[in-house]
Write a protein that holds these residues in place. Structure first.
Motif, short mmCIF file in Angstrom:
data_model
loop_
_atom_site.label_atom_id
_atom_site.label_comp_id
_atom_site.label_asym_id
_atom_site.label_seq_id
_atom_site.Cartn_x
_atom_site.Cartn_y
_atom_site.Cartn_z
N GLY A 177 3.22 1.20 -3.32
CA GLY A 177 2.41 1.07 -4.53
C GLY A 177 1.41 2.20 -4.67
O GLY A 177 1.52 3.05 -5.54
N VAL A 178 0.44 2.20 -3.78
CA VAL A 178 -0.63 3.19 -3.88
C VAL A 178 -0.10 4.58 -3.48
O VAL A 178 -0.56 5.60 -3.99
CB VAL A 178 -1.82 2.79 -2.98
CG1 VAL A 178 -3.00 3.72 -3.18
CG2 VAL A 178 -2.23 1.35 -3.27
N TYR B 166 0.58 7.36 -5.99
CA TYR B 166 -0.57 8.14 -6.51
C TYR B 166 -1.07 9.13 -5.48
O TYR B 166 -1.49 10.23 -5.81
CB TYR B 166 -1.69 7.18 -6.93
CG TYR B 166 -1.29 6.29 -8.07
CD1 TYR B 166 -1.29 6.78 -9.38
CD2 TYR B 166 -0.89 4.99 -7.86
CE1 TYR B 166 -0.90 5.99 -10.44
CE2 TYR B 166 -0.50 4.17 -8.91
CZ TYR B 166 -0.50 4.68 -10.20
OH TYR B 166 -0.12 3.88 -11.24
N VAL B 167 -1.02 8.73 -4.20
CA VAL B 167 -1.50 9.62 -3.15
C VAL B 167 -0.64 10.87 -3.09
O VAL B 167 -1.13 12.00 -2.95
CB VAL B 167 -1.49 8.91 -1.78
CG1 VAL B 167 -1.93 9.86 -0.67
CG2 VAL B 167 -2.39 7.69 -1.81
N ILE C 156 0.83 -1.20 0.00
CA ILE C 156 0.00 0.00 0.00
C ILE C 156 0.87 1.26 0.00
O ILE C 156 0.66 2.18 -0.80
CB ILE C 156 -0.94 0.02 1.23
CG1 ILE C 156 -1.74 -1.27 1.30
CG2 ILE C 156 -1.85 1.24 1.19
CD1 ILE C 156 -2.87 -1.38 0.35
#
Lengths: 262, 261, 266
Positions: B48-49, B52-53, B45
């Motif tokens: 990876g995510v 974008y955050v 998380i």
């Protein structure tokens, strides 16, 4: 070799194995329901809660809202989780601790019929989850394309692949300690099989590894259908999953026979 | 015989040592849930995510630094609860270790405190390792960060003690799966670990305030980011202490009911 | 037992059960067998009645027939009032009886029982024996293994003594006793010191003419003879004074120990 074995399968006897599970779970609906809730919670938390911070992510040349991107992946994950927990934890318990299969194989039921019965039950169960989850996705407005309806059979295929692989894997497990490895495999796939981010977000060296996981192929199919991006590559992904089914079944039937009929 | 229990706490120490000896043999088996699982979350998380955050700049800090202390607190909670379900249950129902202990000068309170101390110790080991990993990832921004260790211990106690009480009332092991799926996982997903609870609808936010994990996350995050404000921190810790204290009383009572009466 | 049950392939030689080759007709043979394994393998997630109906379904028996048979069999093993209870709270004897009922659900031609009463208390054993005897009366063939000679004596028409995987004797219980033992046994109990060393050997020698055969144990001498009272009188006449004397009928236990030896085999 598998086909000749398959021809001798009695659907009635394999069906009896399914029946037994239905009977048991008529009472255990809470456990059944929880298998549906878990991915929903992940979707709400990470898709919608965290998704608000993420914004949009690239997919097939355009950008889509994060919850829309994540939801079909959770559908695939749910199929995987349902299939793997049933065919690893539950089957292992019946195999080693309840001695259930010893009793079953003293009847005319054969090891392959037993494996097919367990997998059949598992598919019925995960199919139920997938259908409900897909309906919920549609309600939440997370399925932009009408093709999404096909994500249901796709989820069943994913379930079949993981159920077969799970059965095969279970025959190699020695004790509950080994389930830590099963958990690692599930968790790593859940996190890194293109579920939370597009494949392009991974470093170049990691991408072939991601593409090796059955879940990646499953996610690619459900996501493509849900978002309405159909292409021929999908057949390739589906073929990979079918390959997993065959391999898993073959290994499972062989090993079960050897374990239970030494 | 009386000499052995003359010094209060001595008995609990023996129980603690007993569990520690067991741990020496099985620690490798727990390595996955204690060390690897939180790392997988952090990488999956956070990295990876997180990419974008971070484009949105809504948090004021990079996402990895936001997430890591949350996962740290969540690890403390999940170890505490894991250790308080099947492990405790099996000692009542399958191995009957507690009965054996009660045939010695040990008292109920020793059994409860000794094993709780062990659970807190397990959480401490995991959290310490995780803190070092966090430092390696560059997500520790202040010396206050060492404060997460006692915080996680208090959080673990606040979660373990009531779970001990719950387990002692169970006569089959079926409710543990339900507890995990309907309580533990939702709590982990909606207590501000992955995103600020301001994002939650007002009704759910109230539930998050009730969860001990949210209070633990808030303290841990402010410490590793180096932004602790004292009154809120004291408030959060006080809330956790309340859970721990009530949990202890309940656990003691439930153990007594199960083992003595 | 596993080989006869067609679960394990024959380790050597050929095996025919009910006229069918075990190596090729596994499912066909299994459909006509009832198996009572040594360890209960009941389905703990199901009720008593469901255990029977589900098991019947594995044989392809139609649902309604399965339900009727389950009710009838539960009555037969005296568990009808527990039909809807779970398996776990049952006593060992009840579980055994349920396992026996389960083995009968396909109306088998042959029932295999692997140590059916091991670990049961006397009442439970007698109940199991009584039910098995009724089955025998109905014409069901029972094949059972046991370590209890009284069990073999109770239930068996024909019996085979096995030692280290080989058949050492075969026949009906009374035939075996007649062939391998005497009619009566005199048990002379002595102090442990009396029987140790050369003193013990001398004692055995002195008694030898009085019996067909003498078995020397650490605490006892067993005199195998056809007339126990006469032998007892003869012992007294030689002014040998054991601490106690017991005259009893010869049993299968004596046959078994005679044939397989007394050395402890683990």
């Amino acid at each position: 070799m598998l086909t000749t074995l398959l021809l001798r399968v009695s659907p009635r006897r394999a069906g009896a194995v399914v029946e037994r599970n239905v009977l048991v779970h008529r009472r255990g609906w809470v456990v059944l329901a929880s298998g549906f809730f878990e991915p929903l919670l992940y979707l709400l938390s990470l898709g919608i809660g965290l998704g608000a911070l993420v914004g949009r992510v690239p997919f097939a040349g355009e950008s889509v809202a994060y919850p829309v991107f994540l939801a079909p992946a959770m559908l695939a994950v749910q199929a995987m989780n349902a299939a793997l927990t049933e065919t690893t934890f539950n089957v292992f318990g019946k195999l080693k601790y309840m001695r259930l299969y010893d009793a079953v194989l003293a009847t005319p039921v054969t090891p392959l019929e037993l494996a097919l019965g367990e997998i059949g039950w598992c598919l019925a169960r995960s199919g139920l989850y997938s259908g409900a989850f897909l309906g919920l996705m549609a309600l939440l407005g997370l399925t932009p394309s009408g093709w999404a309806i096909l994500a249901w059979p796709a989820a069943v295929l994913i379930g079949f692949a993981f159920a077969a692989l799970g059965m095969a894997l279970t025959t190699f497990l020695r004790s509950w300690q080994d389930f830590d490895y099963v958990m690692i495999i599930m968790m790593v796939m859940f996190m890194f099989a293109g579920t939370f981010t597009p494949l392009g977000a991974y470093p170049a060296w990691a991408r072939p590894l991601v593409e090796l996981t059955p879940l990646y192929h499953g996610v690619t199919i459900t996501r493509g259908l849900s978002l309405g991006h159909l292409d021929l590559a999908m057949l390739g992904h589906a073929a990979y999953l079918v390959g997993c089914c065959i391999l898993g079944l073959w290994v499972a039937a062989r090993r079960l026979g050897r374990l239970l009929q030494p | 015989m009386t000499a052995a229990i003359a010094a209060p706490g001595r008995g609990a120490l023996h129980v603690f040592a007993y569990h520690l000896i067991g741990y020496r043999r099985t620690w490798w088996g727990t390595a996955f849930s204690s060390f690897l699982l939180p790392l997988i979350y952090l990488a999956g998380i956070g990295l990876g995510v997180g990419g974008y955050v971070d484009r949105g700049h809504q948090l004021g800090v990079d996402y990895l630094s936001f997430l890591a202390p949350g996962v740290l607190a969540a690890t403390g909670l999940s170890i505490a609860i894991d250790e308080s379900m099947y492990r405790v249950y099996s000692q009542f129902a399958w191995d009957r270790t507690y009965e054996g202990m009660l045939n010695t000068p040990l008292r109920i309170v020793d059994i409860v405190l000794g094993q709780l101390a062990f659970v807190v110790f397990r959480a401490l080991v995991a959290v310490t390792v995780f803190l070092l990993v966090m430092a390696a990832f560059g997500t520790v921004h202040s010396g206050w960060a060492v404060g997460v260790l006692p915080t996680a211990m208090l959080l673990a106690l606040a979660c373990a003690a009531p779970t001990f009480a719950f387990t002692a009332t169970q006569h089959t092991d079926s409710s543990f799966a339900v507890l995990t799926r309907f309580v533990v996982i939702p709590v982990q997903l909606f207590s501000g670990v992955f995103f600020p609870i301001a994002q939650l609808p007002a009704g759910v936010r109230v539930l998050a305030w009730l969860s001990p994990l949210w209070h633990g996350v808030e303290v841990c995050r402010s410490l590793t980011l180096g932004t602790p404000r004292w009154w809120p921190v004291l408030g959060h810790l006080g809330y956790l202490a309340l859970w721990a204290a009530v949990g202890l009383v309940l656990a003691h009572r439930a153990f007594r009911r199960r083992l003595v009466v | 037992m596993r080989m006869i049950g067609c679960v394990s392939p024959p380790s050597a030689g050929s095996l025919h059960i009910l006229g069918l080759d075990a190596a090729t007709h596994g499912p066909a043979i299994r459909s006509r067998l009832g198996v009572v394994p040594q360890q209960d393998s009941l389905d703990v997630e199901l009720s008593l009645a469901e255990n029977l109906t589900v098991y019947a379904r594995y044989f392809g028996i139609p649902r309604q027939v399965a339900r009727d048979r389950a009710a009838e069999l539960l009555k037969f093993v005296q568990l009808a009032d527990r039909a809807d209870s779970k398996v776990e709270p049952l006593s060992g004897g009840m579980k055994r009886r349920l396992t026996i009922a389960r083995a009968l659900v396909n109306e088998p031609d042959l029932v295999l029982l692997d140590e059916p009463t091991t670990g049961l208390d006397p009442q439970a054993r007698h109940l199991v024996w009584e039910r098995l005897y009724r089955l025998k009366q109905r014409g069901v063939t029972l094949v059972l293994t046991t370590h209890y000679m009284d069990e073999a004596e109770q239930l068996c028409d024909r019996l085979v003594v096995m030692d280290a995987g080989r058949i050492v004797a075969e026949g009906s219980p009374s035939q075996l006793i007649a062939r391998y033992s005497s009619r009566e046994v005199v048990e002379l109990r002595f102090g442990l010191d009396d029987l140790a060393g050369p003193a013990g050997a001398e004692l055995v020698k002195a008694l030898e003419p009085l019996a067909d055969r003498i078995e020397a144990l650490p605490d006892r001498l067993l005199l195998y003879t056809d007339d126990g009272d006469a032998a007892t009188a003869a012992v007294a006449a030689r002014s040998i004074e054991p601490t106690s004397v017991l005259v009893r009928r010869s049993t299968l236990e004596d046959v078994f120990l005679h044939l397989t030896g007394r050395t402890l085999v683990d």
